[in-house]
Write an enzyme that holds these catalytic residues in place. Structure first.
Site, PDB file in Angstrom:
ATOM      1  N   LEU A 239       0.815  -1.210   0.000  1.00 14.25           N
ATOM      2  CA  LEU A 239       0.000   0.000   0.000  1.00 14.25           C
ATOM      3  C   LEU A 239       0.850   1.261   0.000  1.00 14.25           C
ATOM      4  O   LEU A 239       0.550   2.222  -0.708  1.00 14.25           O
ATOM      5  CB  LEU A 239      -0.931  -0.001   1.216  1.00 14.25           C
ATOM      6  CG  LEU A 239      -2.182  -0.872   1.105  1.00 14.25           C
ATOM      7  CD1 LEU A 239      -2.804  -1.087   2.477  1.00 14.25           C
ATOM      8  CD2 LEU A 239      -3.200  -0.240   0.170  1.00 14.25           C
TER       9      LEU A 239
ATOM     10  N   TYR B 194      -2.132  -4.143  17.599  1.00 12.18           N
ATOM     11  CA  TYR B 194      -2.429  -3.491  16.330  1.00 12.18           C
ATOM     12  C   TYR B 194      -3.754  -2.725  16.399  1.00 12.18           C
ATOM     13  O   TYR B 194      -3.842  -1.576  15.962  1.00 12.18           O
ATOM     14  CB  TYR B 194      -2.469  -4.552  15.231  1.00 12.18           C
ATOM     15  CG  TYR B 194      -2.753  -4.054  13.847  1.00 12.18           C
ATOM     16  CD1 TYR B 194      -1.778  -3.395  13.106  1.00 12.18           C
ATOM     17  CD2 TYR B 194      -3.995  -4.264  13.254  1.00 12.18           C
ATOM     18  CE1 TYR B 194      -2.037  -2.958  11.813  1.00 12.18           C
ATOM     19  CE2 TYR B 194      -4.257  -3.830  11.960  1.00 12.18           C
ATOM     20  CZ  TYR B 194      -3.276  -3.180  11.253  1.00 12.18           C
ATOM     21  OH  TYR B 194      -3.535  -2.742   9.976  1.00 12.18           O
TER      22      TYR B 194
ATOM     23  N   ASN C 109       2.216   5.467   6.874  1.00 14.03           N
ATOM     24  CA  ASN C 109       1.801   4.120   6.485  1.00 14.03           C
ATOM     25  C   ASN C 109       2.601   3.005   7.153  1.00 14.03           C
ATOM     26  O   ASN C 109       2.152   1.861   7.195  1.00 14.03           O
ATOM     27  CB  ASN C 109       1.920   3.985   4.964  1.00 14.03           C
ATOM     28  CG  ASN C 109       1.620   2.587   4.477  1.00 14.03           C
ATOM     29  OD1 ASN C 109       0.479   2.147   4.462  1.00 14.03           O
ATOM     30  ND2 ASN C 109       2.672   1.845   4.110  1.00 14.03           N
TER      31      ASN C 109
ATOM     32  N   THR D 116      -2.791  -7.445   0.139  1.00 15.73           N
ATOM     33  CA  THR D 116      -1.399  -7.191   0.471  1.00 15.73           C
ATOM     34  C   THR D 116      -0.820  -8.461   1.091  1.00 15.73           C
ATOM     35  O   THR D 116      -1.527  -9.450   1.307  1.00 15.73           O
ATOM     36  CB  THR D 116      -1.280  -6.042   1.488  1.00 15.73           C
ATOM     37  OG1 THR D 116      -1.905  -6.441   2.725  1.00 15.73           O
ATOM     38  CG2 THR D 116      -1.951  -4.772   0.979  1.00 15.73           C
TER      39      THR D 116
ATOM     40  N   LYS E 117      -4.229   1.321  15.976  1.00 14.17           N
ATOM     41  CA  LYS E 117      -5.037   1.885  14.900  1.00 14.17           C
ATOM     42  C   LYS E 117      -6.221   2.683  15.447  1.00 14.17           C
ATOM     43  O   LYS E 117      -6.637   3.683  14.837  1.00 14.17           O
ATOM     44  CB  LYS E 117      -5.511   0.777  13.967  1.00 14.17           C
ATOM     45  CG  LYS E 117      -4.383   0.140  13.152  1.00 14.17           C
ATOM     46  CD  LYS E 117      -3.630   1.152  12.315  1.00 14.17           C
ATOM     47  CE  LYS E 117      -2.686   0.510  11.320  1.00 14.17           C
ATOM     48  NZ  LYS E 117      -1.917   1.494  10.529  1.00 14.17           N
TER      49      LYS E 117
ATOM     50  N   ASP F  21      11.624   3.191   3.886  1.00 13.83           N
ATOM     51  CA  ASP F  21      11.543   1.767   4.196  1.00 13.83           C
ATOM     52  C   ASP F  21      12.723   1.420   5.090  1.00 13.83           C
ATOM     53  O   ASP F  21      13.665   2.210   5.223  1.00 13.83           O
ATOM     54  CB  ASP F  21      11.572   0.927   2.914  1.00 13.83           C
ATOM     55  CG  ASP F  21      10.979  -0.470   3.122  1.00 13.83           C
ATOM     56  OD1 ASP F  21       9.768  -0.629   2.891  1.00 13.83           O
ATOM     57  OD2 ASP F  21      11.733  -1.377   3.532  1.00 13.83           O
TER      58      ASP F  21
END
Length: 305
Positions: free
Chosen positions: A20, A158, A92, A192, A162, A39
Site C-alpha cells: 500500500l 495493532y 503508512n 497485500t 489503529k 523503508d
C-alpha cells in the site's frame, strides 16, 4: 471532473517500499508531487524510487525505521533538503506481532505500538512543526485499519494502535485547523502480504497474481481490491479539492469508498438522584442494554458455490 494537480508539493510516505505504501507514493508522484520514500530495507526503498523516477516522477529514499523523534526529523529533513519544503505526510509504516492477549509479550506489544502509534505521533509532530513554519497549510494522512474501528481477534497491539490513530486524526484536526493543515485517517482494505494470509481471501489473491481480476462481490460487496484502488484517496486528500475535509475516518477498497462514523452515544437512560447497581440491573435489559453493539470485523460474505 476536477483535476488533481500536486505539482510543487512535497510528500513523505512512511513504509512506502512495497504494498500500500508504494501505491500511495506512486499515486502522489503521478499527480506531480515529489516524494520521500521510506523503508527499513535499502534495496526495497531504492527499487521503489526507481519505479517512480522511471515513470517520470521525482523521488528519493530515506532508509530508517519510524518510531523515534530522530527518525521523524530525518524524514522531514530529507524532504526539505531535497525538495525545499513539506506539504504532505502519509503515515503508512507498520508491522504485525499477532497473538491472543494471554500469549502476547511485552516485546510484541511494544514493537507494534512503537511503529504504528508512536511512529505516527513523532512523524506527524515533526511534519506539523515544519508546515506551521511554512505558513501555507498542509496535509496529514494517517493510515488506520478496520481492526482499529471494530477490534480484531489476536490483534490487541495493532487494534489499539489503529484506534489511537483515528483519535489522533480527530484531535489534530482541531489543533491544526487554524494553520490550514487537514488531518484525516484512512481505512484501506486491499490485497497485500498482510491480507493474503486470511484464508477466505487467499484464493482470490492468488488468482489476482495470475491475472484474474477480483469479482464484483469482492470489489463492491466487501470493498476489497488492489493497493492501487486504495491509493486514489491519497492524492485527493492532498489536493485543494479536499481542503474542507478534516478530522474524518475514510474507508476505501475495491470499488467502495465510505465514511466511518465517530464514536457517539446511541442510547441513554436516567435515574433521579443517580444510579445504584440494583437499579442498573433492573432497567439495563429494556433500556441502554436492549441492543448492544457488535465487535470484530464482519466475516466476508461469499456467494454460495
Amino acid at each position: 471532473m476536477p483535476s488533481i494537480d500536486l505539482t510543487g508539493k512535497v510528500a513523505v510516505v512512511t513504509g512506502s517500499g512495497r504494498g500500500l505504501g508504494l501505491a500511495y507514493a506512486q499515486a502522489l508522484a503521478a499527480h506531480g508531487a515529489a516524494v520521500v520514500v521510506n523503508d527499513i530495507d535499502e534495496a526495497v526503498a531504492d527499487a521503489a524510487v526507481k519505479t517512480i523516477t522511471e515513470a517520470g516522477g521525482k523521488a528519493v529514499a530515506e532508509v530508517v525505521p519510524v518510531g523515534t523523534t530522530e527518525a521523524a526529523d530525518r524524514l522531514v529533513g530529507r524532504a526539505v533538503e531535497e525538495f525545499g519544503r513539506l506539504d504532505v505526510l502519509v503515515t503508512n509504516a507498520g508491522i504485525l506481532r499477532d497473538k491472543v492477549l494471554w500469549k502476547m509479550t511485552d516485546d510484541d506489544f511494544d514493537a507494534v505500538i512503537t511503529t504504528h502509534l508512536k511512529g505516527t505521533f513523532t512523524c506527524a509532530r515533526a511534519a506539523a512543526v515544519r508546515m506551521r513554519e511554512q505558513g501555507e497549510g498542509g496535509t496529514l494522512i494517517l493510515v488506520g485499519s478496520p481492526a482499529g474501528q471494530r477490534g480484531n481477534f489476536g490483534q490487541t497491539n495493532y487494534a489499539a494502535a489503529k484506534a489511537g490513530i483515528a483519535a489522533f486524526a480527530r484531535t489534530w484536526s482541531m489543533e491544526l485547523g487554524r494553520a490550514g493543515i487537514t488531518v484525516n485517517a484512512i481505512v484501506p482494505v486491499a490485497a497485500t502480504a498482510m491480507t493474503e494470509t486470511i484464508p477466505a481471501f487467499a484464493p482470490y489473491v492468488e488468482a489476482l497474481k495470475n491475472g484474474q481480476p477480483f469479482p464484483d462481490f469482492l470489489r463492491k460487496g466487501e470493498g476489497f481490491g488492489t493497493p492501487e484502488d486504495c491509493a486514489a484517496l491519497i492524492p485527493f486528500l492532498a489536493s485543494e479539492a479536499a481542503r474542507g475535509v478534516t478530522g474524518q475516518a475514510i474507508g476505501i477498497g475495491g470499488d467502495k469508498v465510505a465514511l466511518w462514523s465517530h464514536p457517539q452515544e446511541i442510547a441513554a437512560a436516567y435515574a433521579d438522584g443517580g444510579w445504584t447497581p440494583g437499579t442498573l440491573a433492573d432497567v439495563w435489559p429494556t433500556s441502554v442494554g436492549a441492543e448492544l453493539q457488535s465487535v470484530g470485523i464482519p466475516a466476508p460474505k461469499f456467494p454460495e458455490a
